[in-house]
Enzyme design. Structure first.
Site, PDB file in Angstrom:
ATOM      1  CG  HIS A  95      -2.993  15.639   4.998  1.00  0.00           C
ATOM      2  ND1 HIS A  95      -3.197  15.154   3.732  1.00  0.00           N
ATOM      3  CD2 HIS A  95      -3.471  14.700   5.857  1.00  0.00           C
ATOM      4  CE1 HIS A  95      -3.775  13.952   3.815  1.00  0.00           C
ATOM      5  NE2 HIS A  95      -3.942  13.654   5.088  1.00  0.00           N
ATOM      6  CB  CYS A 121      -2.305  11.702   8.302  1.00  0.00           C
ATOM      7  SG  CYS A 121      -3.968  11.594   7.633  1.00  0.00           S
ATOM      8  N   GLY A 141       0.820  -1.215   0.000  1.00  0.00           N
ATOM      9  CA  GLY A 141       0.000   0.000   0.000  1.00  0.00           C
ATOM     10  C   GLY A 141       0.853   1.265   0.000  1.00  0.00           C
ATOM     11  NE  ARG A 167      -6.422  -7.434  -3.080  1.00  0.00           N
ATOM     12  CZ  ARG A 167      -7.132  -7.479  -1.957  1.00  0.00           C
ATOM     13  NH1 ARG A 167      -8.124  -8.324  -1.847  1.00  0.00           N
ATOM     14  NH2 ARG A 167      -6.862  -6.670  -0.941  1.00  0.00           N
ATOM     15  CG  ASN A 214      -0.647  12.750   3.150  1.00  0.00           C
ATOM     16  OD1 ASN A 214       0.020  13.461   2.390  1.00  0.00           O
ATOM     17  ND2 ASN A 214      -1.392  11.756   2.710  1.00  0.00           N
ATOM     18  NE  ARG A 245      -5.043   6.262  14.380  1.00  0.00           N
ATOM     19  CZ  ARG A 245      -5.481   6.710  13.210  1.00  0.00           C
ATOM     20  NH1 ARG A 245      -6.583   7.439  13.141  1.00  0.00           N
ATOM     21  NH2 ARG A 245      -4.822   6.442  12.118  1.00  0.00           N
ATOM     22  NE  ARG A 248      -9.434  12.542   1.210  1.00  0.00           N
ATOM     23  CZ  ARG A 248      -8.682  11.971   2.160  1.00  0.00           C
ATOM     24  NH1 ARG A 248      -7.420  12.300   2.316  1.00  0.00           N
ATOM     25  NH2 ARG A 248      -9.202  11.084   2.969  1.00  0.00           N
ATOM     26  CD  GLN A 252      -7.507  15.287   6.179  1.00  0.00           C
ATOM     27  OE1 GLN A 252      -8.213  15.723   7.076  1.00  0.00           O
ATOM     28  NE2 GLN A 252      -7.280  13.997   6.037  1.00  0.00           N
ATOM     29  CB  VAL A 278       0.913   3.960   4.739  1.00  0.00           C
ATOM     30  CG1 VAL A 278       1.679   3.995   6.055  1.00  0.00           C
ATOM     31  CG2 VAL A 278       0.042   5.202   4.607  1.00  0.00           C
TER      32      VAL A 278
HETATM   33  P1  A2P Z   1      -2.967  -5.715  -1.293  1.00  0.00           P
HETATM   34  O1  A2P Z   1      -2.130  -4.771  -2.097  1.00  0.00           O
HETATM   35  O2  A2P Z   1      -2.544  -7.146  -1.466  1.00  0.00           O
HETATM   36  O3  A2P Z   1      -4.449  -5.495  -1.446  1.00  0.00           O
HETATM   37  P2  A2P Z   1      -3.719   1.165   0.545  1.00  0.00           P
HETATM   38  O4  A2P Z   1      -4.118   1.810   1.833  1.00  0.00           O
HETATM   39  O5  A2P Z   1      -2.693   1.959  -0.210  1.00  0.00           O
HETATM   40  O6  A2P Z   1      -4.916   0.821  -0.301  1.00  0.00           O
HETATM   41  O7  A2P Z   1      -3.035  -0.232   0.956  1.00  0.00           O
HETATM   42  C1  A2P Z   1      -3.649  -1.194   1.770  1.00  0.00           C
HETATM   43  C2  A2P Z   1      -2.662  -2.298   2.113  1.00  0.00           C
HETATM   44  O8  A2P Z   1      -3.312  -3.249   2.969  1.00  0.00           O
HETATM   45  C3  A2P Z   1      -2.180  -3.082   0.907  1.00  0.00           C
HETATM   46  O9  A2P Z   1      -0.852  -3.503   1.115  1.00  0.00           O
HETATM   47  C4  A2P Z   1      -3.126  -4.283   0.910  1.00  0.00           C
HETATM   48  O10 A2P Z   1      -2.620  -5.411   0.278  1.00  0.00           O
HETATM   49  C5  A2P Z   1      -3.207  -4.537   2.398  1.00  0.00           C
HETATM   50  N1  A2P Z   1      -4.402  -5.339   2.740  1.00  0.00           N
HETATM   51  C6  A2P Z   1      -5.694  -5.039   2.514  1.00  0.00           C
HETATM   52  N2  A2P Z   1      -6.511  -6.035   2.963  1.00  0.00           N
HETATM   53  C7  A2P Z   1      -5.694  -6.982   3.495  1.00  0.00           C
HETATM   54  C8  A2P Z   1      -5.911  -8.258   4.123  1.00  0.00           C
HETATM   55  N3  A2P Z   1      -7.128  -8.752   4.314  1.00  0.00           N
HETATM   56  N4  A2P Z   1      -4.808  -8.962   4.534  1.00  0.00           N
HETATM   57  C9  A2P Z   1      -3.580  -8.472   4.351  1.00  0.00           C
HETATM   58  N5  A2P Z   1      -3.314  -7.261   3.771  1.00  0.00           N
HETATM   59  C10 A2P Z   1      -4.348  -6.542   3.345  1.00  0.00           C
END
Ligand code: A2P
Length: 340
Positions: free
Chosen positions: A246, A133, A15, A42, A319, A102, A239, A160, A17
């Site tokens: 931000h 953030c 993701g 995925r 952010n 939190r 937003r 933001q 972050v």
């Molecule tokens: P993935 O890329 O495989 O979906 P963002 O906030 O930028 O959308 O990123 C969310 C992050 O959280 C990504 O790395 C995503 O992985 C991960 N994620 C979302 N759902 C799950 C889950 N059920 N188990 C593990 N990681 C998850």
């Protein structure tokens, strides 16, 4: 004596972050023995770079945290609720970027420049929460003023960036902007309205009191981090079509008088703050300057002439870095140096 090194995991590594967490661990030369990168099924098998090596992303499961010392989580609230206690049970300390933990009274909510001492409370649940953030950058700028003359009330409006919503939202702003510039029809998937060339006074869900959850996070988290429930906070979170950084318009009322010049002087030596406040040179905080670095930029500091003890300011910070990844890695650094 050889430096102690740690087995670290990043949960949500693919993701916006999570990616930045990996970059921060590398940039700040965190003492790493091994790095595990976790995401959903995925992404299993995807290769990510760390210090010149490729590391394969693994699917996060109940067994992912065996042998891990510190896990940095940024995989959404539901995932944190499910996996953070499991990770803590297997002996690792979780630094969680979601809002899931939190406000738990047994979970410390930490901004290293403000309340590093509270990290010690992690021992109860094995979880430390990384704040929202917008709250992080606000308390970095306001805590020195609160310590000196007591803040009675804060009125904040945020501007933001879309990166706060995650990767999909960055793509949405890019695709909508491209479509608009080419007179094509605009698709909406992430936000309820078009974000390109627009502003949405709506971040996270609406609550019964008419505020959004993001706005109430700023109220409750500010009080918890600054350890003062008497501070009045009211927020409007918006937003805007900015990718990274931000900005916030902040008005405060203090218990004791402080001049704008003294606020400027105080913040010039405050940790994590950079004063950018020279209007004759057109110097003030902007997201384009805040992005890609870790300081909270503070400027437009001026007296609020409508009240006895009021100050206005405009701040900007990255952010994804100080608002999320850098703050989490700073927490991990204190853990590593003082507690583990
Ligand atoms: P993935 O890329 O495989 O979906 P963002 O906030 O930028 O959308 O990123 C969310 C992050 O959280 C990504 O790395 C995503 O992985 C991960 N994620 C979302 N759902 C799950 C889950 N059920 N188990 C593990 N990681 C998850």
């Amino acid at each position: 004596m050889a430096e102690k090194k740690f087995n670290v995991a990043v949960a949500g590594a693919t993701g916006a972050v999570g990616n930045q967490m990996i970059a921060c661990l590398e940039e700040r030369n965190f003492p790493i023995k091994s790095l595990k990168l976790l995401a959903s099924s995925r992404s299993a098998g995807r290769q990510l770079r760390f210090k010149g090596d490729s590391i394969a992303v693994e699917e996060m499961t109940d067994n992912s945290f065996k042998g891990v010392d510190i896990a940095l989580f940024s995989a959404g609230g539901g995932t944190s609720l499910k996996f953070a206690p499991m990770a803590a049970k297997s002996g690792c300390v979780v630094v969680d970027n979601s809002s899931a933990w939190r406000m738990d009274p047994e979970v410390p909510l930490i901004v290293p420049e403000v309340n590093p001492h509270a990290i010690a409370q992690y021992k109860t649940k094995g979880i430390i929460a990384n704040p929202n953030c917008s709250t992080i950058q606000m308390v970095v700028a306001l805590n020195p003023i609160h310590k000196k003359c007591g803040i009675k009330r804060i009125v904040v409006s945020t501007y933001q960036a879309v990166s706060g919503t995650g990767k999909k939202a960055i793509d949405e702003l890019l695709n909508q902007t491209r479509a608009m510039m080419n007179f094509l029809s605009v698709e909406k998937n992430v936000y309820p309205h078009r974000i390109a060339f627009n502003c949405l006074p709506h971040i996270d869900v609406f609550l019964e009191n008419g505020y959004t959850k993001e706005e109430m996070k700023m109220v409750h988290e500010t009080r918890k981090i600054m350890e003062d429930n008497s501070i009045g906070v009211t927020a409007t979170t918006v937003r805007v079509p900015v990718f990274f950084g931000h900005s916030e318009s902040i008005n405060i009322e203090t218990r004791e008088y402080i001049s704008a010049a003294d606020v400027r002087k105080l913040l010039e030596t405050a940790p994590g703050v950079k004063v950018v406040d020279n209007v004759s040179e057109k110097a003030y905080p902007m997201p384009i300057d805040a992005a890609g670095q870790d300081l909270t930029l503070v400027g437009r500091i001026r007296q609020d002439e409508s009240v006895a003890n009021g100050i206005n300011m405009w701040i900007a910070a990255d952010n994804i870095r100080k608002g999320a990844a850098t703050n989490a890695v700073q927490i991990a650094e204190i853990l590593a140096q003082k507690y583990l």
